[in-house]
Write a protein that holds these residues in place. Structure first.
Motif, PDB file in Angstrom:
ATOM      1  N   VAL A  60       0.835  -1.199   0.000  1.00  0.00           N
ATOM      2  CA  VAL A  60       0.000   0.000   0.000  1.00  0.00           C
ATOM      3  C   VAL A  60       0.873   1.253   0.000  1.00  0.00           C
ATOM      4  CG1 VAL A  60      -1.774   1.291   1.241  1.00  0.00           C
ATOM      5  CG2 VAL A  60      -1.853  -1.220   1.173  1.00  0.00           C
ATOM      6  N   CYS A  61       1.808   1.360   0.977  1.00  0.00           N
ATOM      7  CA  CYS A  61       2.511   2.635   1.161  1.00  0.00           C
ATOM      8  C   CYS A  61       3.994   2.558   0.821  1.00  0.00           C
ATOM      9  CB  CYS A  61       2.322   3.142   2.597  1.00  0.00           C
ATOM     10  SG  CYS A  61       3.288   2.238   3.821  1.00  0.00           S
ATOM     11  N   CYS A  73      -0.295   1.167   8.030  1.00  0.00           N
ATOM     12  CA  CYS A  73      -1.469   1.160   7.149  1.00  0.00           C
ATOM     13  C   CYS A  73      -2.652   0.449   7.817  1.00  0.00           C
ATOM     14  CB  CYS A  73      -1.141   0.484   5.818  1.00  0.00           C
ATOM     15  SG  CYS A  73      -0.122   1.494   4.733  1.00  0.00           S
ATOM     16  N   LEU A  83      -2.608  11.990   4.074  1.00  0.00           N
ATOM     17  CA  LEU A  83      -1.581  11.202   3.418  1.00  0.00           C
ATOM     18  C   LEU A  83      -0.296  12.012   3.338  1.00  0.00           C
ATOM     19  CD1 LEU A  83      -1.279   8.436   2.093  1.00  0.00           C
ATOM     20  CD2 LEU A  83      -1.898   9.488  -0.081  1.00  0.00           C
ATOM     21  N   ARG A 104      -1.602   8.510   7.365  1.00  0.00           N
ATOM     22  CA  ARG A 104      -0.940   7.429   6.628  1.00  0.00           C
ATOM     23  C   ARG A 104       0.209   8.005   5.793  1.00  0.00           C
ATOM     24  NH1 ARG A 104      -5.217   3.398   6.384  1.00  0.00           N
ATOM     25  NH2 ARG A 104      -5.853   3.358   8.570  1.00  0.00           N
ATOM     26  N   HIS A 106       3.005   7.609   2.295  1.00  0.00           N
ATOM     27  CA  HIS A 106       3.228   7.069   0.956  1.00  0.00           C
ATOM     28  C   HIS A 106       4.696   7.287   0.610  1.00  0.00           C
ATOM     29  CE1 HIS A 106       1.755   5.557  -2.914  1.00  0.00           C
ATOM     30  NE2 HIS A 106       2.695   6.316  -3.434  1.00  0.00           N
ATOM     31  N   ARG A 131      -4.391   6.731  -4.608  1.00  0.00           N
ATOM     32  CA  ARG A 131      -4.744   6.879  -3.190  1.00  0.00           C
ATOM     33  C   ARG A 131      -5.260   8.285  -2.892  1.00  0.00           C
ATOM     34  NH1 ARG A 131      -0.095   5.145   0.798  1.00  0.00           N
ATOM     35  NH2 ARG A 131      -1.802   4.913   2.299  1.00  0.00           N
ATOM     36  N   ASP A 134      -8.989   9.362  -2.340  1.00  0.00           N
ATOM     37  CA  ASP A 134      -9.763   9.021  -1.142  1.00  0.00           C
ATOM     38  C   ASP A 134      -9.314   9.765   0.106  1.00  0.00           C
ATOM     39  OD1 ASP A 134     -11.067   7.127  -2.739  1.00  0.00           O
ATOM     40  OD2 ASP A 134      -9.435   5.696  -2.389  1.00  0.00           O
TER      41      ASP A 134
END
Lengths: 197, 197
Positions: A60-61, A73, A83, A104, A106, A131, A134
């Motif tokens: 995901v990240c 995550c 983010l 979160r 990235h 991502r 959202d």
């Protein structure tokens, strides 16, 4: 060198590839390992083996963890609407040490660099744009280097289409920093961004 | 730190114990290892494992090798009548890199230090006195520190009873060294030991 066996020679060569260790300090490190076999060499060998087997990159990240998605995550207490974009896992660790951010992350995996041939396709950018749809805010916590700022400008353009709020870290005087030792660019940025106390 | 898993945390803590690596550079090293898994992490893990299994201390001279007696002690081309006494295996390696000596070595395992409680009994001295009976010359290649010089004086007294010739490394200006940067002790020693060209 004939007097050092091939096993020690290979250990020194591998240690010398670590950042911060040259040939000379790699020899010292190898010797320290061989002298403290129970206390250092064997635990380090097993720790490396465990890390090689267990650590993976979060799908995901881009963080490193024993699970994918990673602990950050999966953590329900962290705000999924925020983010924070960083160049590298080391930057993520630095922000976590500062304990300043509860959203979160990235991880881009680097910064754009025409000289080194690092194009957006070679970074984790496509997943970021997906991502970003959202979330409420994307914080660009890239380095204050030429490559980092180039990356930030590119991402701001790309994220504009998503309609998401994009912010960047403030420039200014480092806490504890003395003005006399700061470069003109930092002083100028700190002066322009001055605030009422 | 909660954001770094226990496997990575343990790896960082062990790397930070190596000489030349602090907590910050240990984090960078751990990250470099985890990023270059095939090129660095796995080879280093196996090299450490092999070294842990294979490397032992030579029972004759105190060198580190896969065999005991070590390759230097077994080499018939090396002059068994010359014995060079060093404090540490690192000093042995340094002399071998200089390729200046073709005799045998004796590693003391440290230097005498009243402050640290290092007495002759805690060093490899008894074996040296036994070996000194069968050689023509003992070269004391100890460090030019207070502890090294104390050790040299102690060994000269102890070796006098063996009737063996004892020599020491010359003091002087290091090759490539600039006089302006040298301490008074070195300059004074180099001046007193001046020679016709």
């Amino acid at each position: 060198m004939s007097s050092i066996g091939p096993e020690i020679e290979r250990l020194i060569q591998l240690l010398a590839k670590l950042p911060g260790l040259g040939p000379r300090s790699a020899r010292r490190a190898a010797l320290a390992l061989l002298k403290k076999r129970e206390a250092l060499l064997e635990p380090l060998a097993s720790a490396l083996g465990e890390a090689a087997a267990a650590i993976k990159t979060c799908a995901v990240c881009g963080n490193l963890d024993t699970a994918s998605p990673c602990a950050l995550c999966r953590d329900p207490r962290r705000d999924a609407r925020l983010l924070c974009v960083v160049e590298d896992v080391a930057d993520l660790w630095a922000l976590e040490r500062a304990a300043v951010f509860r959203g979160r992350y990235h991880v881009l995996g680097g910064a754009l660099s025409a000289l080194d041939g690092i194009t957006p396709e070679r970074l984790n950018v496509a997943a970021l744009l997906a991502r970003a749809r959202d979330v409420d805010e994307v914080i660009l916590a890239v380095n204050a280097t030429v490559e980092g700022q180039t990356t930030a400008h590119y991402l701001m353009d790309a994220l504009a289409a998503c309609g998401v709020k994009v912010t960047r870290l403030a420039h200014g005087v480092p806490v504890g920093g003395e003005l006399d030792y700061l470069d003109e660019g930092t002083l100028s940025a700190a002066f322009k961004a001055r605030r009422a106390p």
